[in-house]
Design an enzyme around this catalytic site. Sequence first.
Site, PDB file in Angstrom:
ATOM      1  NE  ARG A  49      -0.528   1.759   3.558  1.00  0.00           N
ATOM      2  CZ  ARG A  49       0.608   2.439   3.736  1.00  0.00           C
ATOM      3  NH1 ARG A  49       1.717   1.799   4.045  1.00  0.00           N
ATOM      4  NH2 ARG A  49       0.635   3.738   3.584  1.00  0.00           N
ATOM      5  N   GLY A  50       0.273   2.361  -0.214  1.00  0.00           N
ATOM      6  CA  GLY A  50       1.079   3.575  -0.361  1.00  0.00           C
ATOM      7  C   GLY A  50       1.192   3.903  -1.834  1.00  0.00           C
ATOM      8  CB  ALA A  51       0.452   6.971  -3.716  1.00  0.00           C
ATOM      9  NE  ARG A  86      -6.041   0.991  -2.628  1.00  0.00           N
ATOM     10  CZ  ARG A  86      -5.414   1.460  -1.547  1.00  0.00           C
ATOM     11  NH1 ARG A  86      -4.144   1.173  -1.329  1.00  0.00           N
ATOM     12  NH2 ARG A  86      -6.047   2.262  -0.688  1.00  0.00           N
ATOM     13  CD  GLN A 197      -4.039   3.003   6.080  1.00  0.00           C
ATOM     14  OE1 GLN A 197      -4.768   3.330   7.002  1.00  0.00           O
ATOM     15  NE2 GLN A 197      -4.483   2.871   4.831  1.00  0.00           N
ATOM     16  CG  ASP A 237      -3.123   8.298  -1.865  1.00  0.00           C
ATOM     17  OD1 ASP A 237      -3.131   8.851  -0.749  1.00  0.00           O
ATOM     18  OD2 ASP A 237      -2.795   7.113  -2.032  1.00  0.00           O
ATOM     19  CG  ASN A 247      -2.827  11.805   2.075  1.00  0.00           C
ATOM     20  OD1 ASN A 247      -2.174  10.965   1.473  1.00  0.00           O
ATOM     21  ND2 ASN A 247      -2.686  12.023   3.375  1.00  0.00           N
ATOM     22  CE  LYS A 248      -5.643   5.957   3.437  1.00  0.00           C
ATOM     23  NZ  LYS A 248      -6.373   5.273   2.378  1.00  0.00           N
TER      24      LYS A 248
HETATM   25  C1  LIG Z   1       3.418   8.047   0.220  1.00  0.00           C
HETATM   26  S1  LIG Z   1       1.974   7.126   0.399  1.00  0.00           S
HETATM   27  C2  LIG Z   1       0.712   8.221   0.073  1.00  0.00           C
HETATM   28  C3  LIG Z   1      -0.613   7.781   0.631  1.00  0.00           C
HETATM   29  O1  LIG Z   1      -0.965   6.399   0.341  1.00  0.00           O
HETATM   30  C4  LIG Z   1      -1.714   5.881   1.449  1.00  0.00           C
HETATM   31  O2  LIG Z   1      -2.912   5.258   1.076  1.00  0.00           O
HETATM   32  P1  LIG Z   1      -3.141   3.663   1.324  1.00  0.00           P
HETATM   33  O3  LIG Z   1      -2.554   3.294   2.649  1.00  0.00           O
HETATM   34  O4  LIG Z   1      -4.652   3.510   1.252  1.00  0.00           O
HETATM   35  O5  LIG Z   1      -2.436   3.015   0.143  1.00  0.00           O
HETATM   36  C5  LIG Z   1      -2.011   7.112   2.266  1.00  0.00           C
HETATM   37  O6  LIG Z   1      -3.089   7.846   1.688  1.00  0.00           O
HETATM   38  C6  LIG Z   1      -0.717   7.846   2.121  1.00  0.00           C
HETATM   39  O7  LIG Z   1      -0.752   9.120   2.627  1.00  0.00           O
END
Ligand SMILES: CSC[C@H]1O[C@H](OP(=O)(O)O)[C@H](O)[C@@H]1O
Length: 355
Positions: A49-51, A86, A197, A237, A247-248
Amino acid sequence: MFEQPIPTLRRDGDAVLILDQTALPFRSETLRLATLADAARAIRDMQVRGAPLIGATAAHGVALALLHDSSDAALEHALQALAATRPTAVNLHWALARMATLLRPLPAADRLAAAWAEAEAIRADDAATCDAIGRHGLKLIETIAARRPGPVRLMTHCNAGWLATCGAGTALAPVYAAQAAGIAVEVFVSETRPRNQGLLTAWELAAAGVPHTLIADNAAGLLLMRGEIDLVITGADRIAANGDTANKVGTWLKALAAQASGVPFYIAAPHSTLDFGCADGPSIPIEDRGAAELCMLRGIDASGGLAALRQAAPGTHAANPAFDITPASLITAIITERGIAAPGQLAGLYPEAAR
Ligand SMILES: CSC[C@H]1O[C@H](OP(=O)(O)O)[C@H](O)[C@@H]1O
């Protein structure tokens, strides 16, 4: 170059190894992806996960698909299957577009080697980009450190550390850079319901020896109001052409509270998060991850096994948008690998992309 304590993603012959983030923070388990379906599932189920990291994983997923069939049809199927995993993080779609542009014109026989090479280039580029974001973000921390004694008090949301990328992270890269420079930083991280997260951020920071305090999402406003935070840095994101940022979920509320409290609010993001083709925040698709994720809690049971507990009554109706939009007007500046710019001024840092 920041060295990830455990690689979030790496090629292993004809397979890809990922750190399974659904087992963290309790277990550090490596997962082997051998097929396109494995890669798509890993992204969709947030094992990665993580963009930036999901973009790099998707690129490797294309290579996995071509292992068995490098025909035009197989390539298009792989691109579509991975794109469907996603919707919000533009990094995923950026990486797939980069793979498509490279691979479509090639003879089928040349595609596999080219796909592996390009996927690796995306991974390596992200690692270098994270380091550059750290260097630029460090300047903000240094300015605050020079102003007052004691640790710089930084708030973040979700996880935008090394776990979310192929390198040092985005929002946490300046924290690691400050640590390396001997500047004391204390991080306040919100748990980030419903996938929490923030617990991954706490795990990362504990392993790195960075002082941190976990807070409930809804406690962030009080700390900001009390003047207990010097700056906020989160990841992103997708950043639209006007600087509006996805973002989240919960990021917008923090940005509102930060502005109301006179605390600067920064976004840290690499070029792969910028979407100049998207005019503004309302144009960004927001992923809905379904009620189950909100109604269940994940953790370990008394015997130490991973478990999921139901916390809402069966049949509870729930809405679970995974992201929200922070308008450019609430963002002090955006920290990129090319420098720091006001939200609406990113074209100045990326003239080639903004045309
Ligand atoms: C550098 S990661 C950016 C962003 O991605 C995460 O989303 P997810 O955990 O749902 O993949 C989160 O929004 C981070 O801030």
